[in-house]
Motif scaffolding. Sequence first.
Motif, PDB file in Angstrom:
ATOM      1  N   ASP A   1       0.723  -1.225   0.035  1.00  0.00           N
ATOM      2  CA  ASP A   1      -0.099   0.019  -0.186  1.00  0.00           C
ATOM      3  C   ASP A   1       1.025   1.060   0.022  1.00  0.00           C
TER       4      ASP A   1
ATOM      5  N   PHE B   1      -9.952   3.237  -1.018  1.00  0.00           N
ATOM      6  CA  PHE B   1     -10.332   2.049  -0.918  1.00  0.00           C
ATOM      7  C   PHE B   1     -11.976   2.058  -0.722  1.00  0.00           C
TER       8      PHE B   1
ATOM      9  N   GLN C   1      -3.938   5.412  -6.085  1.00  0.00           N
ATOM     10  CA  GLN C   1      -4.073   4.074  -5.997  1.00  0.00           C
ATOM     11  C   GLN C   1      -5.760   3.878  -5.745  1.00  0.00           C
TER      12      GLN C   1
ATOM     13  N   ARG D   1      -8.574   0.906  -4.910  1.00  0.00           N
ATOM     14  CA  ARG D   1      -8.916  -0.366  -4.609  1.00  0.00           C
ATOM     15  C   ARG D   1     -10.380  -0.682  -4.672  1.00  0.00           C
TER      16      ARG D   1
ATOM     17  N   GLU E   1      -7.217  -1.187  -8.921  1.00  0.00           N
ATOM     18  CA  GLU E   1      -7.345  -2.588  -8.415  1.00  0.00           C
ATOM     19  C   GLU E   1      -8.966  -2.970  -8.191  1.00  0.00           C
TER      20      GLU E   1
ATOM     21  N   GLU F   1     -11.145  -6.232  -6.780  1.00  0.00           N
ATOM     22  CA  GLU F   1     -11.323  -7.658  -6.065  1.00  0.00           C
ATOM     23  C   GLU F   1     -12.785  -7.818  -6.110  1.00  0.00           C
TER      24      GLU F   1
END
Lengths: 440, 250
Positions: free
Chosen positions: A53, A305, A332, A334, A366, A368
Amino acid sequence: MNVVAKTETGRALGDAFAVVRDRLPGEGKIADQRRQAFEAYERSGLPHRRIEDWKYTDLRALMREVLPLAASPDDAALSRARAVVQARAIEGVRRLVLVDGAFAPDLSDWQDLEKGLSINPLRLALEAGDEIVATQALASDVANPMIALNGAMATDGVVIDVAHGTVLTQPLHIVHVASGTAPASTFTRSLLRLGRDAGVTLVESYLAADGAKAYQTHDGLVVAIGDNSRLDHVRLVEDSVDAFNISSATVSLGAHAHFNTFGLTSGGHVSRYQLTVTCAGEGSTVETNGVNLINGKQHADTTLFMDHAVPHCASREVFRAVVDDRAHSVFQGRIIVRPDAQKTDAKMMTRALLLSDDAEADNKPELEIFADDVTCGHGATTGALDESLLFYMRARGLPEKEAQALLIQAFVGEAIETIASDELREVAIAAAQRWLQARA
Amino acid sequence: MSLLEVKDLQVRVEEREILHGLSLTVNPGEVHAIMGPNGSGKSTLSHVIAGKPGYEVTGGQILFRGEDLLEMEPNERAAQGVFLAFQYPVEIPGVTTWNFLHAALNAQRKARGEDEISSPAFLKKVREVARSLNIPQDMLKRGVNVGFSGGEKKRNEILQMALFEPAVCILDEMDSGLDIDALRIAADGVNALRSPERAMVVITHYQRLLNYIVPDFVHVMSKGRVVKSGGKELALELEESGYAQFEDAA
């Protein structure tokens, strides 16, 4: 036994906590909670590049020293703060000012509140032993070392409560001002709790008063949005160019709640903003968008996130970075879709514009996905300004910098357009303009 | 003094010489047509006059009102009165036509030491010009050329020409991609801008355009040079016999 290798900075943070912990507001259970948070921080220490991270934002390399905790602002500091707050005033908002990490009652507009609105300094709530506030405000996500550290050290902030059915007509504006002339660090935490069927518009800004230089700001915002409620949020990081800003926001949404947030980072030497959003109630929708406008040797990291914990929620992320000189932008994003979160609709698009050969942009989307009936997607691009467009514009009489400015405006405009509130959009446009004008 | 003088111009692109000593003199009020087959260097000439990066001038000069045009930035050339109507006008998403034109006009005025034009005054001016060219108002609110048809893009070029009031207009293949109706509208727009002070250089592959924009002079280019110059009848001659004779001449 602590086996984690520590840097000088990491050790200094431990020493700092040991020195100040008896002076931090709150006793008994609150003090225990701080100690636990600090232990959580200590287990990993200052994050570094070998932690996934933090791969692009290695605090062991970037944060060379820990600055002493800021002293309470004196009259001179308050008066410098007042000047910058007034210079950057936004019309028609209710302003709440933190100077060097301490709530500044005289600079804040916290009397004569609308019905259903309550505002309190965090320090007072903690000193009064309000454990509910302490638990909600300080204990968020201690698995993240810098959020844990912030929870351990937080000295003040604002606690805002909006009652069920209250839709505030006046936006709230939390202003963080660094005003001390000696380099220092501040740790603040704020809490915003919206009941059911409520609505709030919130602006947060980070500013430096005249003379404030290499300071370190550690801030956290914890938000709970009740069922059917809505939060519109704009966050502007315009710290001085040698400052650190390590901040987080942790937001949870109830059923059919809506969160529209936009972050713009143009200031600070090193900044990291960790935004965690959890769709905890079905039918909630989230738009998290942002822009980095950086140059010189700036490093700006936005780490998102997005947690889809329940079915039938939607999220959209639009992120733009404009990077000049030797600056480094990190995004980033996610998105996690939990097994139960069927019918999730999640999309993320991030684009970076590099204005120089030495500029760097790292985009890491990202996904998931643990549910099978979902619509998810992401994309990332990086490029330079289109030379053919620049030539066309110059051939019409625009000097190169002006032509670039129009193209940059258009590029970041794609993210700014996502701001639902007209007044907040204007606030974001003004901040982007300040950066472009400083560049021209 | 001539308005625009191209003297023995030699230009390279990536090690390859495209123009091998081209000369052209344009006086106020004149309309020059430059014709030639593909690859003869017509568009290169227009790009070099406007200052497009990527071209290396290895010899000769271009004078505009006696001043060295090649020393000026593209935006300075525009402010001094050089206008290039692009063969392929670019699309600029996110920048409204209105905003772009206002910023460009003010940048030109500022460069000339004139006062900036206010939004209301600009709005009035641009609306008048748009009406005269049959350009719908809502086109001005859209991103520059975004979603415009070929004809709309060319009309937008002429709108800019009318707005900026340049001294010399270079029209690069204005007829490419236009049907006959669109061509007529665009040509009418250009003709309305002809004046004793303003010169035009019309670059075209086909004679057809010159039925609508009637030139005073016609130059034939081949392999990077002007190989023949004459009056408007030269264009008709080319229509009959084609370019092959000149390719041999060059």
